[in-house]
Design an enzyme around this catalytic site. Structure first.
Site, PDB file in Angstrom:
ATOM      1  N   ARG A  33      37.000  41.721  38.885  1.00 55.63           N
ATOM      2  CA  ARG A  33      37.837  41.677  37.677  1.00 55.63           C
ATOM      3  C   ARG A  33      39.104  42.515  37.761  1.00 55.63           C
ATOM      4  O   ARG A  33      40.200  42.029  37.570  1.00 55.63           O
ATOM      5  CB  ARG A  33      37.035  42.154  36.463  1.00 55.63           C
ATOM      6  N   HIS A  79      35.955  30.250  35.919  1.00 56.28           N
ATOM      7  CA  HIS A  79      35.962  31.591  35.316  1.00 56.28           C
ATOM      8  C   HIS A  79      35.133  31.607  34.033  1.00 56.28           C
ATOM      9  O   HIS A  79      35.661  31.365  32.939  1.00 56.28           O
ATOM     10  CB  HIS A  79      37.408  31.995  35.010  1.00 56.28           C
ATOM     11  N   TYR A 123      50.032  25.753  21.684  1.00 54.50           N
ATOM     12  CA  TYR A 123      51.454  25.524  21.424  1.00 54.50           C
ATOM     13  C   TYR A 123      52.318  25.682  22.677  1.00 54.50           C
ATOM     14  O   TYR A 123      53.430  25.156  22.720  1.00 54.50           O
ATOM     15  CB  TYR A 123      51.966  26.514  20.363  1.00 54.50           C
TER      16      TYR A 123
END
Length: 743
Positions: A33, A79, A123
């Protein structure tokens, strides 16, 4: 019917179980990570995002696609974490103020340098940049290992193969368990020069490397002000700090006025918070050289700072801002990365470059082997096709007459299965003389390429040449003459710091400082007549002291607890009202009384006196308090508080006590200390006896006291002259009953 229950219980200490599981979690966080890989500079989430976009063919030439599509594919295939972790990582890769060379080309609201958040992924749209494509160049040529994804339904790359030096180009930051990383961004053209140096000279020193790559190159620009030795030391160890200042210039205004305009700010500083910080300091009157700040930024940073007056030198104003605000920031570098063996460690710049070069050599060898395999298979097919042209009639006859044409062809012409399949799949229209010539040319070209590739695999020198050619191509793409490639952070080794005395730029005007017994303080403009003050106070309050000062002066308050508190005269409230409580301006306790308020003179010495006759002299600069909590100068207790602070103005001191004794001795007998209880000045036998007054005078001028009827001179002071710590003698006839020497 009885049921037999078989239990399999494993007995284990709770501490051991917790330790084992937490260690597994810590390793997972570090490796999977938080820390980037030294070979491609990517964390797993970044690698998976780019690979998903490659699978979706979101190349720089493709149309934009909704980020929601990419986030969904990454979550579904690679993931298995929260969508915010994926989208936040995507956004950072697209922000040109966060990464030096964006890997994602974003369309829509991806946040800004003011700290405003990005729009939701439904968006925004995105595709990859050329830099991202360079990172994945050769991925389909067996250049790196592929590993199963989390559910085994597909595969993903364990590391990216491309020669783009992403770790140094875009840096990275992350916090793991027990360790963290913070890598600055650099200029790719300079990194390529450093890589070529290390290819030619693997044992190059850090100083030699840093002459090719002069420190960080932050996306937000700024000026790096550390000296070269500091830079080399930081990169040698992989840890250290850099000082980065904002870039500014002077703008000329009408009538000779000037203003400072900030065009670049230090990396990682949120512009809106920086402006708020400076504005708050202006309001708090902690930036006396600055009048106002205005943010006129659009897509480019433009912060206008207006000086207090025309006579303020802008370089001094900015030096004060650098010292007080985040216009000068420290970047704490920590080159903590996952090395090629999968272990986290802090690496110096030499090790980072050598690991990257070793990875590129491995990629080169694997790509070369993959290409040689393809060439061998193609040559095998071409060999079979040439047999067709040499024995065309017989091949056609076998195909037409034999039931098992494949077996017959293998038996007669000693062909392989691959060759037979290619022959049987050949169209009739391809059986032309022209095709035979093309095949022979292709065969010759492939054999020539095969020979070169085999020579490449066998020669370390040729491999180095090829890797340097890759780096040269990248440098050419991101040349410093290009818009994206130009160096943004310039290096300017800091000269001597400018000493800023803010007081010299403050308008100097006379003030009258007024302090009441209840601790309310105010400043009236002008030097008023102290004997004819017409002032109003709160009910039950009255005047304690009033004195003249200038607006540039420092006002000191000495309390019964032995503390000094320093206020700026210019910061005191106006005398139009009752003023403001000093306990709101400084942390003076409710049980502390203000013994004396005075204008602090750094060059003057002050005598501090305790109630029971102890004291010492302190230097003026030792009375300056830097914080509102004050400065402890004299050690006191409830029975023996501090009661006086008197400037030393003569070579002789006279003291009177409540025991009606007067003592005169030399000032030189009093020690000078920075802090303490002091020594005995005048000795008192009874505990309830205390000091009444202290006066300094010069022996040559004679000793006397002042009352309402005038000044009385004592002709002979020998009877009362003694050594420090003596009791003295009974006061002379005519001495004031109050025990005070007067003014």
């Amino acid at each position: 019917m009885s049921t037999k229950i078989i239990e399999n219980i494993d007995s284990q200490q709770l501490s051991d179980a917790l330790s084992e599981r937490y260690l597994s979690y810590a390793v997972s966080t570090i490796v999977s990570r938080a820390l980037p890989d030294v070979r491609d500079g990517l964390k797993p989430v970044h690698r998976r995002i780019l690979y998903s976009m490659l699978r979706q063919k979101l190349s720089p030439a493709a149309a934009f696609r909704k980020c929601a599509t990419v986030v969904g594919d990454v979550l579904g295939h690679y993931h298995p974490h929260g969508d915010s972790s994926v989208y936040d990582a995507m956004v950072r890769l697209a922000q040109d103020f966060s990464v030096r060379y964006p890997l994602i080309d974003g369309q829509g609201n991806f946040g800004n340098i003011d700290g405003d958040p990005q729009a939701a992924y439904r968006y925004t749209e995105s595709k990859m940049t050329d830099a991202a494509m360079m990172i994945m160049e050769g991925l389909d040529e067996d250049s790196v290992d592929m590993m199963p994804n989390f559910d085994g339904t597909t595969v993903e790359p364990s590391v990216m193969p491309g020669a783009f030096p992403n770790l140094l180009a875009n840096g990275g930051m992350g916090i793991a368990v027990g360790m963290a990383t913070n890598i600055p961004t650099h200029n790719v053209a300079e990194v390529c020069d450093a890589l070529n140096l290390v290819v030619d000279k693997p044992d190059a020193t850090t100083a030699q490397i840093m002459k090719k790559m002069i420190g960080p190159d932050f996306p937000t620009g700024g000026i790096l002000i550390d000296n070269f030795d500091t830079i080399v030391k930081n990169y040698e160890t992989g840890r250290g700090a850099f000082r980065v200042r904002a870039r500014w210039n002077v703008e000329e205004l009408e009538r000779g006025a000037q203003q400072a305009v900030i065009t670049e700010i230090p990396y990682g500083i949120v512009k809106s918070k920086l402006v708020e910080q400076i504005a708050a300091l202006i309001d708090a009157k902690k930036l006396p050289l600055v009048d106002d700040i205005t943010d006129e930024s659009t897509t480019d940073v433009r912060i206008v700072i207006t000086p207090k007056s025309r006579n303020v030198p802008l370089d001094k104003m900015m030096a004060h801002l650098f010292a007080m605000t985040d216009l000068e920031s420290r970047f704490n570098m920590n080159f903590n990365v996952i090395d090629s063996n999968g272990a986290p460690r802090v690496m110096g710049i030499g090790d980072v470059l050598r690991e990257f070069i070793a990875h590129q050599k491995n990629v080169l060898r694997r790509r070369t082997a993959w290409r040689l395999g393809n060439i061998a298979r193609r040559l095998e097919i071409l060999g079979g096709l040439l047999i067709v042209y040499l024995n065309l009639d017989r091949v056609i006859e076998i195909i037409r007459t034999e039931d098992d044409a494949k077996a017959a062809l293998v038996a007669e012409f000693k062909l392989t299965d691959v060759q037979v399949e290619a022959i049987l799949n050949t169209r009739l229209r391809a059986l032309r003389k022209l095709e035979e010539m093309e095949i022979r040319r292709e065969d010759a070209a492939l054999r020539e390429e095969q020979e070169k590739l085999m020579a490449l695999l066998a020669s370390e020198e040729l491999q180095n040449t090829q890797i340097k050619a890759w780096f040269a191509d990248i440098k050419k793409t991101y040349d410093k003459k290009t818009t994206l490639g130009r160096r943004r952070t310039t290096w300017a080794e800091a000269t001597e710091d400018i000493v800023v005395n803010a007081d010299e730029f403050i308008e100097k005007e006379p003030l009258t400082i007024i302090l009441s017994t209840m601790g309310w303080i105010r400043a009236a403009k002008g030097h008023l007549d102290l004997n004819a003050l017409d002032l109003k106070f709160k009910e039950g309050d009255e005047l304690q002291t009033a004195f003249h000062a200038m607006s540039t002066d420092k006002i000191n308050l000495f309390t019964s607890k032995g503390k000094m508190f320093t206020l700026m005269a210019r910061d005191l409230p106006s005398a139009r009202g009752f003023g403001e409580s000093v306990r709101m301006m400084a942390d003076i306790g409710a049980d502390e009384n203000i013994v004396r308020a005075f204008v602090l003179d750094m060059s003057v010495r002050y005598l501090l006196v305790g109630r029971h006759g102890n004291g010492f002299i302190v230097m003026g600069d030792g009375c300056l308090a830097q914080t509102r909590t004050g400065k402890q100068v004299m050690n006191t207790d409830d029975k023996n508080p501090a009661i006086m602070c008197v400037p030393v103005t003569g070579d002789t001191i006279a003291m009177s006590g409540s025991n009606d004794k007067l003592l005169i001795f030399q000032t030189a007998e009093i020690p000078t200390m920075a802090r303490g209880k002091g020594v005995i000045l005048q000795k008192y036998n009874a505990e309830r006896t205390y000091v009444l007054d202290v006066m300094f005078y010069n022996a040559a001028d004679g000793f006397g006291w002042t009352t309402g009827r005038g000044t009385t001179k004592l002709d002979d002071v020998k009877p009362w002259t003694g050594k420090r710590a003596s009791q003295g003698r009974t006061v002379p006839v005519g001495f004031p009953r109050s025990g005070k020497f007067g003014k």
